[in-house]
Design an enzyme around this catalytic site. Structure first.
Site, short mmCIF file in Angstrom:
data_model
loop_
_atom_site.label_atom_id
_atom_site.label_comp_id
_atom_site.label_asym_id
_atom_site.label_seq_id
_atom_site.Cartn_x
_atom_site.Cartn_y
_atom_site.Cartn_z
N LYS A 115 -10.27 4.19 11.54
CA LYS A 115 -9.25 3.23 12.14
C LYS A 115 -8.04 3.40 11.10
CE LYS A 115 -12.76 -0.24 12.77
NZ LYS A 115 -13.41 -1.67 12.39
N GLY A 116 -6.97 2.88 11.49
CA GLY A 116 -5.58 3.20 10.91
C GLY A 116 -5.56 2.54 9.59
N LYS B 150 -8.19 11.07 -0.86
CA LYS B 150 -6.80 11.03 -1.67
C LYS B 150 -5.78 10.28 -1.12
CE LYS B 150 -4.36 14.02 -4.89
NZ LYS B 150 -4.35 15.24 -5.59
N GLN C 159 -2.02 5.77 0.60
CA GLN C 159 -1.64 4.78 1.66
C GLN C 159 -1.92 3.41 1.24
OE1 GLN C 159 0.53 4.76 3.96
NE2 GLN C 159 -0.23 6.15 5.84
N ILE D 108 5.41 10.82 7.90
CA ILE D 108 6.52 10.14 7.46
C ILE D 108 5.99 9.79 5.93
CG2 ILE D 108 7.43 9.12 9.61
CD1 ILE D 108 5.66 6.65 8.91
N GLY E 103 -1.35 6.74 14.22
CA GLY E 103 -0.81 8.08 14.52
C GLY E 103 -1.96 8.81 14.56
N GLU F 198 -1.24 0.46 7.24
CA GLU F 198 -0.39 -0.94 7.28
C GLU F 198 -1.22 -1.97 6.83
OE1 GLU F 198 2.66 -1.22 10.88
OE2 GLU F 198 1.02 -0.15 11.32
MO1 MOS Z 1 5.00 0.64 11.66
S1 MOS Z 1 6.23 -1.02 11.31
O1 MOS Z 1 4.03 0.08 13.00
O2 MOS Z 1 6.24 1.57 12.33
#
Ligand code: MOS
Length: 695
Positions: free
Chosen positions: A657-658, A589, A594, A461, A504, A661
């Site tokens: 780790k992600g 990069k 992100q 995405i 993901g 967000e």
């Molecule tokens: Mo994200 S708001 O966990 O799709």
């Protein structure tokens, strides 16, 4: 847990899909060429609550090129046990302004849109209630908050501890509604055949869309195929199917031809989710040295009358700082509004604005440096579960950030630093986001020529999945990157989890590593000789068993420098700085991109974004980019992003780790704290607009 030799991982590779995107050959959902295609355009309700008493579609039907107009009177019946938001055109009831009440299908988009304008809908209007307040008498306690957390928690005696605290603060912070607004609007194409239905759809997980469509239309999931190789942003709003997906599939069934439906930007302010506004009371008590004795976080937020969405806003307060007495609560108002949904760091993002603003206020009340306050309240174990942290880099991030930012020279007194008519201030806040993973499946193949393929229904995405998963696969297969061919974004591929919850890479990567391990074992059994038909192995990425023993989170520290104009109240942010501890960084990069995106969105939240409810009409009025202001280049100054090395062997085989967000978490608090430092004015209600500084 297995680990892998990392050569491709970590490299700052360009996006593999970059050339296709800049040359326009990466095909997005609406762009797929489909024979005999038709176009759909929806009609939205103009009242917030009531029922339709009549519909006149005759003018629309008379326009040349119109194929059909669907309404509740002629639409096919859907399965009864579906989410209420998805039960489109199933009754004459209206639950929010902007809800779909009709759909025009025509030979061209222009004709569909023109005809939609001519549909006459008459309503019996009922009084609506759309304003969130914390003194509403109808607030209720949901069973759980998202995705499955306890609604309230309590340990110790917060009231007694607050009453006897040497220092205490008690303030209410509010955040407005926000709309996700990815660059690519939501879009779907549906085409029925004897095999079932195929969708080209813009989403965060094609298997999830497939399952929903199958359920709504009473189909076997195998009869629904969803294709979604390129997605132009989502931020949570494409994590679940929204009503336009169902309408498009329904319309294609009715007209017996493929149907394309792209939402206009204005539609997206009503029908694809948004972040709930929040009202948050934060109470902190401490001793004279700033050691917390009590933390209480009470949240009021909204959901719709159709279905419940309970944002987990106070959950982050359960693990952030040590304190013997603690409590958190969530209460909801069921309003005549669209159902809120996922938006980047749901829970942590608004919750940390309140907690990290309150921590700044406590630091000032104690006469302590705000970094020192946080260091003193660092918990040894997760305060909620008692589990050790698999790794916790908050203090390291704060210290490294302070060094890079030049924090030491700061005079803590507000309003002391000026440049002409500009007041200059600096602020800091902590960041965090949980590290999770979900089951996923991947297939790894090698053909006789030694070419490798990796197949998984993962979702790019804008997160960089095309690139990062190829890097992970190359290292797991122990071959150069160029020999790996990746396929993602199609339900014909093995099931991958959602591109959501910053999990993901962890989820898909774990499955890919396992598939690669098995394939290499099979190759070894063949003594390294690939048989004529090639070899194949399937890998399952499971839930992480270590999550039962450890608390797993990424951390960060955010610093902001702001300038506030004495005469106009204008706020500028010349400098943001973020340091993150997020495990191993897969691609330097893309990771920077992100985090840059997250922090920019946090800046936008601090100063600009606000969905404004008009209580008369019961709708968000600023429903376009002219009036819903999102930070653009001129609003963004220097953003310095770095991370500290973190070797966490428990999270997943990659040690990642992600990072999708965490970048938005804490930014708004760092800016609000800097605005206080510049002006002596504490803004507890976002966004920080100039009227709040001119008082
Ligand atoms: Mo994200 S708001 O966990 O799709």
């Amino acid at each position: 847990m297995i680990s892998i030799t990392q050569r491709a991982i970590g490299a700052p590779l360009d996006r593999i899909d970059g050339p296709k995107k800049v040359t326009g050959t990466a095909t997005y959902a609406f762009e797929h060429a489909v024979d005999e295609v038709t176009y759909a355009f929806p009609v939205q309700s103009t009242i917030a609550k009531g029922r339709i008493i009549s519909l006149d579609t005759s003018a629309a039907q008379a326009i040349s090129g119109v194929i059909t107009v669907l309404t509740y009177e002629n639409a096919p019946r859907l399965e009864p046990q579906i989410r209420a938001e998805l039960a489109v055109l199933q009754s004459n009831a209206v639950a929010y302004r902007g809800q779909f009440v009709a759909l025009v299908v025509a030979e061209t988009l222009e004709v569909a849109r023109q005809a939609a304008d001519t549909v006459v809908v008459r309503y019996e209007e009922q009084p609506h209630s759309v304003v969130l307040r914390d003194d509403r008498s109808d607030l209720y306690k949901p069973e759980k908050v998202n995705p499955a957390y306890e609604t309230d928690t309590v340990s110790g005696d917060v009231e007694a501890a607050l009453a006897s605290a040497a220092v205490s603060i008690d303030h209410t912070y509010t955040t407005p509604a926000y709309h996700n607004n990815p660059l690519e609007p939501h879009a779907t194409i549906a085409r029925w055949s004897s095999d079932g239905v195929t969708l080209y759809d813009s989403n965060q997980g094609s298997h999830m869309i497939r399952d929903t469509v199958a359920q709504v239309f009473g189909l076997e999931p195998e009869r629904v195929r969803v294709i979604s190789p390129y997605v132009g942003g989502a931020f949570g709003s494409k994590g679940t199917a929204h009503p336009h997906v169902i309408l498009t599939v329904m319309a294609a069934q009715v007209v017996g031809r493929p149907v394309k439906c792209a939402l206009a930007r204005q539609h997206m302010f009503a029908v694809v989710g948004y972040r709930t506004p929040t009202i948050q009371r934060l109470r902190l008590g401490s001793d004279n040295d700033g050691r917390l004795t009590a933390i209480a976080h009470d949240v009021v937020e909204q959901t719709s009358t159709l279905q419940e969405f309970a944002e987990q806003t106070a959950v982050v307060t359960r693990m952030m700082y040590a304190a013997p007495n603690r409590s958190t609560t969530h209460r909801l108002a069921r309003l005549d509004v669209p159902t809120p949904a996922w938006m980047r760091a749901p829970g942590e993002c608004p919750g940390m604005f309140a907690l990290e603003s309150a921590m700044d206020e406590l630091a000032i009340a104690c006469g302590l440096d705000p970094i020192e306050l946080r260091v003193r309240n660092e918990p040894r174990v997760d305060p909620e579960t008692g589990h050790p942290f698999s790794s916790r880099g908050l203090v390291a991030c704060l210290r490294e950030g302070a060094r890079r930012f030049g924090w030491q020279s700061r005079n803590p007194q507000p309003g002391m630093h000026t440049d002409g008519r500009w007041l200059i201030g600096t602020g800091v806040a902590a960041s965090t986001y949980p590290t999770r993973r979900r089951p996923s499946t991947a297939i790894a193949r090698v053909d006789r020529e030694g070419r490798y393929s990796v197949l998984i229904d993962a979702s790019d995405i804008g997160n960089g999945a095309w690139t990062v998963l190829t890097q992970i696969a190359a290292d797991a297969l122990d071959v150069p990157l160029e020999r790996v061919h990746l396929e993602i974004g199609d339900t014909r591929l093995p099931r991958g989890s959602l591109a959501g919850g910053s999990m993901g890479t962890a989820s898909w990567g774990t499955a890919i590593v396992e598939a690669a391990r098995k394939l290499r074992a099979r190759l070894q059994e063949e003594h390294g000789v690939i048989p004529a038909g090639g070899l194949e192995a399937t890998g399952e990425g499971e839930e992480n068993p270590e999550a039962k023993r450890f608390a797993m989170h990424a951390f960060g520290a955010q610093f902001a420098e702001v300038r506030v104009h004495r005469d106009t109240g204008e706020v500028r942010v010349p400098r943001l700085l973020g340091v993150f501890a997020a495990g191993r960084i897969m691609n330097a990069k893309l990771a920077r991109s992100q985090l840059l995106g997250g922090m920019t969105m946090g800046l936008s939240m601090a100063l600009h974004e606000e969905s404004v409810m008009d209580p008369r009409f019961g709708d968000y009025v600023n429903h376009d980019f002219a009036e819903y202001h999102i930070a653009t280049n001129a609003d963004v100054g220097t953003i310095d992003i770095s991370w500290i090395d973190e070797d966490d062997p428990y999270v997943n085989p990659m040690g990642a780790k992600g990072i999708g967000e965490i970048g938005i978490v804490g930014t708004a608090a760092a800016i609000a704290n800097a605005v206080y430092h510049a002006t002596g004015i504490r803004v507890r209600d976002l966004p920080i607009t100039l009227d709040k500084l001119l008082a």
